[in-house]
Design an enzyme around this catalytic site. Structure first.
Site, short mmCIF file in Angstrom:
data_model
loop_
_atom_site.label_atom_id
_atom_site.label_comp_id
_atom_site.label_asym_id
_atom_site.label_seq_id
_atom_site.Cartn_x
_atom_site.Cartn_y
_atom_site.Cartn_z
N ASP A 215 0.51 -1.37 -0.29
CA ASP A 215 0.44 0.24 0.10
C ASP A 215 0.77 1.49 -0.10
O ASP A 215 2.33 1.36 0.93
CB ASP A 215 -0.86 0.11 0.90
N ASP B 76 -8.00 4.99 5.94
CA ASP B 76 -6.84 5.46 5.31
C ASP B 76 -5.66 6.60 5.97
O ASP B 76 -5.86 7.72 5.82
CB ASP B 76 -7.31 5.22 4.10
#
Length: 425
Positions: free
Chosen positions: A148, A301
Site C-alpha cells: 500500500d 486510511d
C-alpha cells in the site's frame, strides 16, 4: 480489573436497542457473573458498541515519527473508538523481513494502547522487483500482505504473490494504481482539475488495476482485497467479480462517501488524498456498492502529515488526511441522523464486517468475546477541532464540522484505555 457497565444500550440483530448491563471479566464480555466487581461505570443512555476495527491506517513509525508514532496513532484510535487497527508497511525501513517485522511487533507491544496488527510488504522495499519471504513474515505475525502506497505494477509479480498468499491462507491487499496513467496528477481528472488548471488522475488509473487483479486472484485462488475503492468503474468491476465467484473484497473511506471533487474549497491541500476525491457519480456508486454488499466495509486510511508538509500547496503536498478520531461522528451525523443508513449498518461496517473479512475474533459483543468495546454518546455534539486531536496529524478537510455521536469510553481487552477525552492507559 473486572468492570460493570451499567445502563447502556446495545444493538440487537434486528437493529433495535436493548438496555443491558455488561461485565468485563478477565478481559472478556459477560452478561452475568458471580465474580467480584472492582469498578462500576454508569453509561446510562449511551450506546455500547463493539470496539471499532480499522484495517487501513498509517502510523508512520519507523521513519516518519514527525507525522505520527505507533503510540500517538494508538491514542487517536482509542479516542475514535477503534480497538483494533492495522498499519500499512510504507515506513522506512519497510517491514519486509522477519527481523524488521519482529522489531515492529516489539515496538507495538511497548507503546500501543490498542490492538495493532501490522501488514507486511509484498515486495522488498515495496519496489515491486522481488517478493518478500511470505512464510517467515506470516510466522512473525503479519496481518496480511500489501505494498500500500504504491500499486504492484507487474502482473507476474502480483500473480506470484497471490499464489504464495493462497498457499498460506493469507490475503493480498492492494493499493490499485497504474503508474503509467498517473501523469503527475494531484487531484481527480474532472471538472475541478480543469477549472483549476491542475493535472488530474483519471479514474481508469484505479479501475484497470482492479480488473487485472481480480482475474489474477481467480487464477491463483487467493483472497484479494481492494483498498480505498473510489470510482464507479471500480465498483462495477468488483461487483462483476463477486458475481463470478472470485474471492474479492473491498473497503471505502469515510471521506470518499462524504465528499466529491465539487466540494474542494479553493486549492486546500487538506482535500488532497490518494485516491483523490472523485466525481459526484463516483460517490453515488460507492454508496450503491456499500449498500448492496459489493463494498464490504469502511476503513479510514488515516494518513497523518505535518503542517509544514501540507502547507506546500495542493500540487506538491503529500496525499492523505487523518480519520481515526472523526470517522464515527462524521458518518453518524451525516448518514444515520439523516436517514440514509441505519445505526446498525454503520456499526457493522466499522466492526464485524472488517473482522469477518479477515477472520479476526473481534468486532462483536457476544458472550465470552474479547472485551473490546466503545461507549458512544449519540447525543453529544461538538465541532471537529485540531486542538482536540490526539494524533500528531491535524490534516483534514472536516475541521469546524459540527457532529454528534462521540466515543466517550474505549476498552481493549477489558481495560479502560480512553475516557472522556483523555488516554487512561
Amino acid at each position: 480489573m473486572n468492570t460493570k457497565l451499567i445502563g447502556g444500550f446495545i444493538l440487537q440483530a434486528d437493529g433495535e436497542f436493548v438496555q443491558k448491563d455488561i461485565y468485563l471479566i478477565d478481559g472478556r464480555i459477560q452478561f452475568q457473573t458471580h465474580e467480584p466487581i472492582e469498578k462500576e461505570l454508569d453509561v446510562a443512555g449511551k450506546l455500547i458498541a463493539p470496539g471499532l476495527v480499522d484495517v487501513h491506517v498509517h502510523l508512520r513509525e519507523p521513519g516518519g515519527e514527525h507525522k505520527e508514532t505507533i503510540e500517538t496513532g494508538s491514542h487517536a484510535a482509542a479516542a475514535g473508538g477503534f480497538t483494533t487497527i492495522c498499519p500499512m508497511p510504507n515506513t522506512r525501513p519497510v517491514p519486509d523481513t522477519k527481523e524488521q517485522l519482529e522489531w515492529l511487533q516489539n515496538r507495538i507491544e511497548e507503546t500501543a494502547i490498542v490492538r495493532v496488527l501490522p501488514y507486511a510488504a509484498i515486495t522488498t522495499r515495496q519496489l515491486g522487483r522481488e517478493l518478500t519471504d511470505f512464510s517467515a513474515l506470516k510466522e512473525s505475525g503479519a496481518f496480511a500482505f500489501t505494498d500500500d502506497g504504491v500499486g504492484v505494477q507487474s502482473a507476474d509479480m502480483m500473480l506470484q504473490a497471490m499464489q504464495k498468499a493462497a498457499e498460506l491462507n493469507m490475503a493480498v491487499v492492494a493499493h490499485c494504481e497504474e503508474n503509467t496513467l498517473i501523469h503527475g496528477g494531484a487531484v481527480h481528472e474532472g471538472g475541478y482539475s480543469k477549472e483549476k488548471g491542475l493535472k488530474g488522475i483519471p479514474s481508469v488509473c484505479e479501475s484497470v488495476h482492479i480488473a487485472r487483479d481480480v482475474l489474477l486472484a481467480e487464477a491463483a485462488g487467493a483472497h484479494y482485497h481492494v483498498c480505498h475503492i473510489s470510482t464507479k468503474e471500480s465498483v462495477r468491476v468488483v461487483r462483476d467479480a463477486k458475481k463470478a465467484g472470485i474471492r474479492v473484497t473491498a473497503e471505502v473511506t469515510p471521506h470518499h462517501l462524504l465528499l466529491c471533487d465539487e466540494d474542494i474549497e479553493g486549492v486546500d491541500p487538506n482535500y488532497k488524498m490518494n485516491p483523490p476525491l472523485r466525481g459526484k457519480e463516483d460517490r453515488e456508486a460507492l454508496w450503491e456498492g456499500l449498500l448492496d454488499g459489493t463494498i464490504d466495509f469502511i476503513a479510514t486510511d488515516h494518513a497523518p502529515h505535518s503542517a509544514e508538509e501540507k502547507s506546500e500547496g495542493i500540487e506538491k503536498a503529500p496525499f492523505g488526511i487523518v480519520g481515526l478520531e472523526t470517522a464515527f461522528p462524521l458518518l453518524y451525523t451525516n448518514f444515520v441522523q439523516t436517514g440514509k443508513i441505519s445505526l446498525k449498518q454503520l456499526v457493522d461496517w466499522l466492526t464485524i464486517k472488517p473482522a469477518e473479512t479477515f477472520h479476526l475474533p473481534f468486532g462483536t459483543l457476544k458472550e465470552g468475546s474479547h472485551g473490546d468495546l466503545t461507549v458512544i454518546d449519540l447525543e453529544k455534539e461538538k465541532e471537529i477541532s485540531a486542538k482536540a486531536f490526539l494524533s500528531k496529524g491535524k490534516n483534514t478537510p472536516f475541521l469546524g464540522w459540527s457532529c454528534t455521536g462521540w466515543p466517550e469510553y474505549t476498552f481493549v481487552g477489558g481495560k479502560l484505555v480512553f475516557a472522556k477525552g483523555k488516554v487512561t492507559s
